[in-house]
Design an enzyme around this catalytic site. Sequence first.
Site, mmCIF file in Angstrom:
data_model
loop_
_atom_site.group_PDB
_atom_site.id
_atom_site.type_symbol
_atom_site.label_atom_id
_atom_site.label_comp_id
_atom_site.label_asym_id
_atom_site.label_seq_id
_atom_site.Cartn_x
_atom_site.Cartn_y
_atom_site.Cartn_z
ATOM 1 N N SER A 41 0.879 -1.180 0.000
ATOM 2 C CA SER A 41 0.000 0.000 0.000
ATOM 3 C C SER A 41 0.914 1.228 0.000
ATOM 4 O O SER A 41 1.177 1.850 1.013
ATOM 5 C CB SER A 41 -0.941 -0.010 1.205
ATOM 6 N N HIS A 147 -3.179 -6.370 2.104
ATOM 7 C CA HIS A 147 -2.228 -7.348 2.639
ATOM 8 C C HIS A 147 -2.851 -8.733 2.785
ATOM 9 O O HIS A 147 -2.267 -9.629 3.403
ATOM 10 C CB HIS A 147 -1.692 -6.899 4.015
ATOM 11 N N GLU A 156 -5.081 -3.280 8.732
ATOM 12 C CA GLU A 156 -4.371 -3.842 9.889
ATOM 13 C C GLU A 156 -5.151 -3.635 11.190
ATOM 14 O O GLU A 156 -5.598 -2.523 11.472
ATOM 15 C CB GLU A 156 -2.997 -3.167 10.048
ATOM 16 N N GLU A 198 1.743 -9.678 6.647
ATOM 17 C CA GLU A 198 2.501 -9.279 7.839
ATOM 18 C C GLU A 198 2.354 -10.274 8.973
ATOM 19 O O GLU A 198 2.617 -9.965 10.133
ATOM 20 C CB GLU A 198 2.073 -7.878 8.272
ATOM 21 N N ASP A 233 -4.638 0.271 11.231
ATOM 22 C CA ASP A 233 -4.211 1.020 10.052
ATOM 23 C C ASP A 233 -5.246 0.684 8.994
ATOM 24 O O ASP A 233 -5.239 -0.421 8.443
ATOM 25 C CB ASP A 233 -2.807 0.591 9.608
ATOM 26 N N GLU A 274 -4.529 4.751 11.849
ATOM 27 C CA GLU A 274 -3.567 5.227 10.845
ATOM 28 C C GLU A 274 -4.271 5.354 9.496
ATOM 29 O O GLU A 274 -5.082 4.486 9.139
ATOM 30 C CB GLU A 274 -2.440 4.192 10.787
ATOM 31 N N ASP A 300 0.467 8.108 7.483
ATOM 32 C CA ASP A 300 1.441 7.238 6.809
ATOM 33 C C ASP A 300 1.435 7.593 5.322
ATOM 34 O O ASP A 300 2.287 8.352 4.867
ATOM 35 C CB ASP A 300 1.100 5.760 7.064
ATOM 36 N N LYS A 325 8.991 5.568 7.799
ATOM 37 C CA LYS A 325 9.492 4.478 6.948
ATOM 38 C C LYS A 325 10.621 5.050 6.105
ATOM 39 O O LYS A 325 10.381 5.941 5.278
ATOM 40 C CB LYS A 325 8.390 3.980 6.010
ATOM 41 N N HIS A 353 8.100 -1.084 9.762
ATOM 42 C CA HIS A 353 8.504 -2.014 8.699
ATOM 43 C C HIS A 353 7.691 -1.722 7.441
ATOM 44 O O HIS A 353 6.832 -0.839 7.436
ATOM 45 C CB HIS A 353 8.247 -3.449 9.163
ATOM 46 N N LYS A 376 6.358 -0.506 14.808
ATOM 47 C CA LYS A 376 5.324 -1.311 14.161
ATOM 48 C C LYS A 376 6.021 -2.321 13.259
ATOM 49 O O LYS A 376 6.676 -1.935 12.288
ATOM 50 C CB LYS A 376 4.425 -0.359 13.355
HETATM 51 C C1 2PG Z 1 1.555 0.320 6.145
HETATM 52 C C2 2PG Z 1 2.583 -0.676 5.712
HETATM 53 C C3 2PG Z 1 3.211 -1.470 6.796
HETATM 54 P P1 2PG Z 1 2.956 -1.256 3.235
HETATM 55 O O1 2PG Z 1 0.630 0.665 5.388
HETATM 56 O O2 2PG Z 1 1.668 0.891 7.208
HETATM 57 O O3 2PG Z 1 2.324 -2.068 7.673
HETATM 58 O O4 2PG Z 1 2.176 -1.430 4.635
HETATM 59 O O5 2PG Z 1 4.388 -1.562 3.490
HETATM 60 O O6 2PG Z 1 2.285 -2.232 2.306
HETATM 61 O O7 2PG Z 1 2.773 0.164 2.804
HETATM 62 MG MG MG Z 2 0.093 2.357 6.906
#
Ligand code: 2PG
Ligand code: MG
Length: 398
Positions: A41, A147, A156, A198, A233, A274, A300, A325, A353, A376
Amino acid sequence: MSKITQIDAHKILDSRGNYTIKVMVSAGEVVADFSVPAGASVGTHEAISRDADSAVKAVKNELAPALKGYDPRDQREIDQLLLKLDGTPDKSRLGANAILGVSVACAKLASRLERMPVYQYLKTLAKIKPSRTIPYLFMNLINGGKHASSYIAFQEYMVVPVSETVDEALTIGTTIQKELRKIITESYSPFSLNIGDEGGYVIEGRSVREPLAMLQTTIASLGLKDKVRLAMDTAASSFYQDGFYEVDGKKIMPSELLELYKSLNHEFNIFSIEDPFYEEDFDGFRDLRGELVNGYVVGDDLTVTNPQRLQEAINKKSINAIIIKMNQIGTLSETFDVMKMARDNDIECIVSHRSGETNDDFIADLAYAFGVFGLKAGAPRRGERIAKYNRLWEIAKS
Ligand code: 2PG
Ligand code: MG
């Protein structure tokens, strides 16, 4: 020898079986490496990663010759050079994955040359206002959205142990995970233990409320109610289209999604949400902040570890926590700058992560070094997630 003598890269597989890259930086006999993760995502405003073959070529042909002879302890200088060599605002020429691989491997190499654990060395590189001695662990026990293959739109469902120690937090998380396994097989069928990207369970339920109810039942049955909060999330960009959100098989308006969050918060006392709205809706985030008085609205995809996006979120009062990230922005120094900017504005940092991970454990050192609010790293299962939790545990014991 404290100068970079060699930089190399090759392809490896990530936790989804996709190619990613591993970068090795050497100073004489001393070598350090970093394996780069990848998201599913992915926010529209993230720095752009190249395919693994192109990224390997970029490291070998362009970055390696330019960086030879540099001192890996000059992190800022190295990161600035990386930006200059790429020359684009979104790192799309050489690729954020190639650039980040070199940036982080240099920091790890420098920590070896200094004979310091990585987290201790990182502390020498930036001053960031700490929040906690040990970060809260955001453990993703039920997966949906992009996911997983399920009817659940939200990505999540996490448990956050309210604990000051890593071993207690991990014990709480894994105890809930085991009990949840029982409850899922009793509620659905013995063959319903599917696992998402995950490491969280993918349940057969059809509503976004169901995972929260299931986690709450699990936690209550273990008598852990006072030791855990629930977090989500929702990754709302992934179920948003043309002004509507598709949730539980219905198209709903932003105002209805806000009402849904209010009612879920009322029922489950949610710790954090999130990306509750799609990635351009700074005002939607702000409206939820007013409602989630006891919790955190986390950016995010909204903020993508990017200073301009964070500034906009600060100006619009959209968030009180931000996901960090490294591969969203592409260098370690820029990551520090965003973390510092967040903390200077009393926004909490949650180091994260990606859904496509490697066994690298650097983010645990990053989280611990700066006393961040949260780490996380997915469910406490699957090697690539466990690597981060075990590293944090090891550091905390040392
Ligand atoms: C998120 C992440 C990690 P992705 O959205 O926060 O959990 O997912 O790495 O697929 O963006
Ligand atoms: Mg996210």
